[in-house]
Design a protein around this motif. Structure first.
Motif, PDB file in Angstrom:
ATOM      1  N   UNK A 150       0.827  -1.205   0.000  1.00  0.00           N
ATOM      2  CA  UNK A 150       0.000   0.000   0.000  1.00  0.00           C
ATOM      3  C   UNK A 150       0.863   1.257   0.000  1.00  0.00           C
ATOM      4  N   UNK A 151       1.965   1.232   0.744  1.00  0.00           N
ATOM      5  CA  UNK A 151       2.855   2.395   0.761  1.00  0.00           C
ATOM      6  C   UNK A 151       3.408   2.672  -0.635  1.00  0.00           C
ATOM      7  N   UNK A 152       3.777   1.619  -1.362  1.00  0.00           N
ATOM      8  CA  UNK A 152       4.330   1.801  -2.706  1.00  0.00           C
ATOM      9  C   UNK A 152       3.268   2.317  -3.670  1.00  0.00           C
ATOM     10  N   UNK A 153       2.075   1.771  -3.577  1.00  0.00           N
ATOM     11  CA  UNK A 153       0.993   2.233  -4.445  1.00  0.00           C
ATOM     12  C   UNK A 153       0.704   3.704  -4.197  1.00  0.00           C
ATOM     13  N   UNK A 154       0.586   4.082  -2.930  1.00  0.00           N
ATOM     14  CA  UNK A 154       0.227   5.463  -2.600  1.00  0.00           C
ATOM     15  C   UNK A 154       1.313   6.452  -3.013  1.00  0.00           C
ATOM     16  N   UNK A 155       2.533   5.982  -3.189  1.00  0.00           N
ATOM     17  CA  UNK A 155       3.610   6.863  -3.614  1.00  0.00           C
ATOM     18  C   UNK A 155       3.786   6.963  -5.118  1.00  0.00           C
ATOM     19  N   UNK A 156       2.989   6.253  -5.885  1.00  0.00           N
ATOM     20  CA  UNK A 156       3.184   6.208  -7.335  1.00  0.00           C
ATOM     21  C   UNK A 156       2.691   7.463  -8.052  1.00  0.00           C
ATOM     22  N   UNK A 157       1.518   7.966  -7.676  1.00  0.00           N
ATOM     23  CA  UNK A 157       0.919   9.088  -8.377  1.00  0.00           C
ATOM     24  C   UNK A 157       0.150   9.968  -7.394  1.00  0.00           C
ATOM     25  N   UNK A 158       0.120  11.266  -7.680  1.00  0.00           N
ATOM     26  CA  UNK A 158      -0.813  12.177  -7.023  1.00  0.00           C
ATOM     27  C   UNK A 158      -1.609  12.890  -8.115  1.00  0.00           C
ATOM     28  N   UNK A 159      -2.758  13.439  -7.720  1.00  0.00           N
ATOM     29  CA  UNK A 159      -3.679  14.034  -8.678  1.00  0.00           C
ATOM     30  C   UNK A 159      -4.110  15.418  -8.186  1.00  0.00           C
ATOM     31  N   UNK A 160      -4.674  16.187  -9.088  1.00  0.00           N
ATOM     32  CA  UNK A 160      -5.092  17.549  -8.758  1.00  0.00           C
ATOM     33  C   UNK A 160      -6.459  17.593  -8.092  1.00  0.00           C
ATOM     34  N   UNK A 161      -7.186  16.480  -8.115  1.00  0.00           N
ATOM     35  CA  UNK A 161      -8.501  16.439  -7.485  1.00  0.00           C
ATOM     36  C   UNK A 161      -8.744  15.036  -6.962  1.00  0.00           C
ATOM     37  N   UNK A 162      -9.858  14.888  -6.242  1.00  0.00           N
ATOM     38  CA  UNK A 162     -10.197  13.633  -5.580  1.00  0.00           C
ATOM     39  C   UNK A 162     -11.393  12.984  -6.266  1.00  0.00           C
ATOM     40  N   UNK A 163     -11.341  11.667  -6.438  1.00  0.00           N
ATOM     41  CA  UNK A 163     -12.481  10.973  -7.022  1.00  0.00           C
ATOM     42  C   UNK A 163     -12.089   9.671  -7.671  1.00  0.00           C
ATOM     43  N   UNK A 164     -13.037   9.078  -8.402  1.00  0.00           N
ATOM     44  CA  UNK A 164     -12.790   7.812  -9.095  1.00  0.00           C
ATOM     45  C   UNK A 164     -11.814   8.019 -10.247  1.00  0.00           C
ATOM     46  N   UNK A 165     -10.964   7.040 -10.450  1.00  0.00           N
ATOM     47  CA  UNK A 165     -10.044   7.073 -11.579  1.00  0.00           C
ATOM     48  C   UNK A 165     -10.627   6.289 -12.750  1.00  0.00           C
ATOM     49  N   UNK A 166     -10.439   6.825 -13.924  1.00  0.00           N
ATOM     50  CA  UNK A 166     -10.905   6.171 -15.154  1.00  0.00           C
ATOM     51  C   UNK A 166      -9.796   6.260 -16.196  1.00  0.00           C
TER      52      UNK A 166
END
Length: 366
Positions: A150-166
């Motif tokens: 989970x730590x590795x996944x959470x460090x992979x990408x950040x986004x400008x907003x919150x919500x579902x990914x498509x």
């Protein structure tokens, strides 16, 4: 290759399966297939014959229309993008992709083929403390590896907003068998995490009117509104797996080593602490808050997570505990909304026991 019944049905005929495989990989021919147990999309284990005559085992995953109001082809195809990113940029055990097809004039699509990985879905942790047995050592390894994953996944990408990914529809291709290296995007994003949580909660509570839990709606809405207004919910919009739990993992039953992290179709941009609250709930078998089992699971997951990321949460503070308790409550509210879907196939006794426990959870929040 024949497997037990998939979910509540096995919806594709032999001809449809053969057409789906050929649409994704025109050089492959279907030899045998069996529906895979569990899951919400259409998933089959398949044996195929390649162009050179060699045979291979693989997994075919097809879009299931009408699964939920938000389940669109773009939502389904985000798993392709994320398997590519995680496979290229981490050492997490994820299936290699063999091909994807977004659309086809006659075959069931969108669909993709991926590597078949061995292992078994691990059980949740049930004992409050390890006793030194092989089974308990395996459980501890599973928890530690999951915290690191989970730590590795959470460090992979950040986004400008919150919500579902498509999947980004502007960056996808329809080439036969091609797997595009594409980045996911946020659908209908919220500027703040509290806004995203508020929308999730409202959607769930608005759906309780015709369910057995309709009497809980007003009390839970009041509770959620108060917490949204008073808690510090500032967060980074990090990549979340979205459904990291034992049922979406494969592991070596003897050692607890994770052999596959599956089902990335629920990914979202959100607060990592929310995903950790979900993981604690699932790996502890939905044990009550503050229970010895829950504390064991939480300590193991958080310790491994913090070691991997090189930074610690303020776990001893009242603010942290209140936020994690609220996040756990959001998972209960979500489950109330989807109760009939999640538990519809369970034995009546199991279903009724879970419904009673959810009512107890709601009562604890007052």
């Amino acid at each position: 290759m024949t497997a037990p019944g998939y979910g509540r049905d096995a919806p594709l005929s032999a001809d449809e399966l053969a057409a789906a495989v050929a649409a994704v990989r025109p050089d492959w021919r279907l030899v045998d297939a069996g529906p895979m147990p569990d899951g919400s999309d259409i998933v089959y284990g398949v044996a195929v014959r390649e162009g050179d005559g060699a045979t291979r085992e693989a997994v075919l995953k097809c879009f299931r229309p009408g699964k939920s109001p938000t389940h669109t082809p773009e939502r389904f195809l985000v798993e392709v993008d994320l398997l590519g990113i995680v496979g290229r940029e981490t050492d997490l055990p994820v299936p290699s992709l063999y091909g994807v097809r977004e659309s086809h004039e006659s075959a069931p699509t969108p669909a993709f083929l991926m590597e078949y990985l061995a292992g078994e879905s691990p059980p949740p942790v049930t004992d409050p403390a390890p006793d030194g047995s092989g089974e308990e050592r395996a459980a501890d390894r599973l928890l530690r590896e999951s915290g690191r994953h989970l730590a590795r996944v959470h460090g992979l990408r950040t986004f400008a907003s919150f919500g579902e990914l498509v999947a980004d529809p502007d960056r996808r291709t329809t080439g036969e068998g091609k797997v595009p290296a594409a980045e996911p995007v946020v659908r209908d994003g919220h500027d703040t995490w509290s806004g995203r949580l508020g929308a999730l909660i409202a959607f769930s509570l608005d759906g309780l009117g015709d369910t057995r839990f309709s009497d809980l709606e007003s009390g839970l809405r009041e509770y959620a509104e108060e917490r949204l207004a008073t808690l510090d919910l500032a967060a980074e919009a990090a990549l979340l797996h979205g459904d990291y739990r034992p049922g979406n993992l494969l592991a070596d039953p003897e050692t607890g080593a994770v052999t596959a992290v599956l089902d990335w179709g629920a990914a979202q941009a959100g607060d990592p602490r929310y995903e950790l609250a979900w993981a604690v709930r699932e790996f502890s078998g939905r044990a009550p808050l503050g229970s010895p089992v829950g504390e064991r699971v939480r300590d193991a997951l958080f310790d491994a997570y913090e070691d991997e990321r090189g930074r610690s949460f303020d776990r001893g503070s009242g603010e942290f505990e209140e936020r994690q308790r609220f996040y756990r409550a959001v998972t209960w509210i979500t489950e109330l909304r989807w109760f009939d879907y999640w538990w519809g196939g369970a034995d009546e006794s199991v279903r009724e026991e879970r419904a009673a426990r959810l009512r107890e959870n709601a009562a604890e929040l007052r």
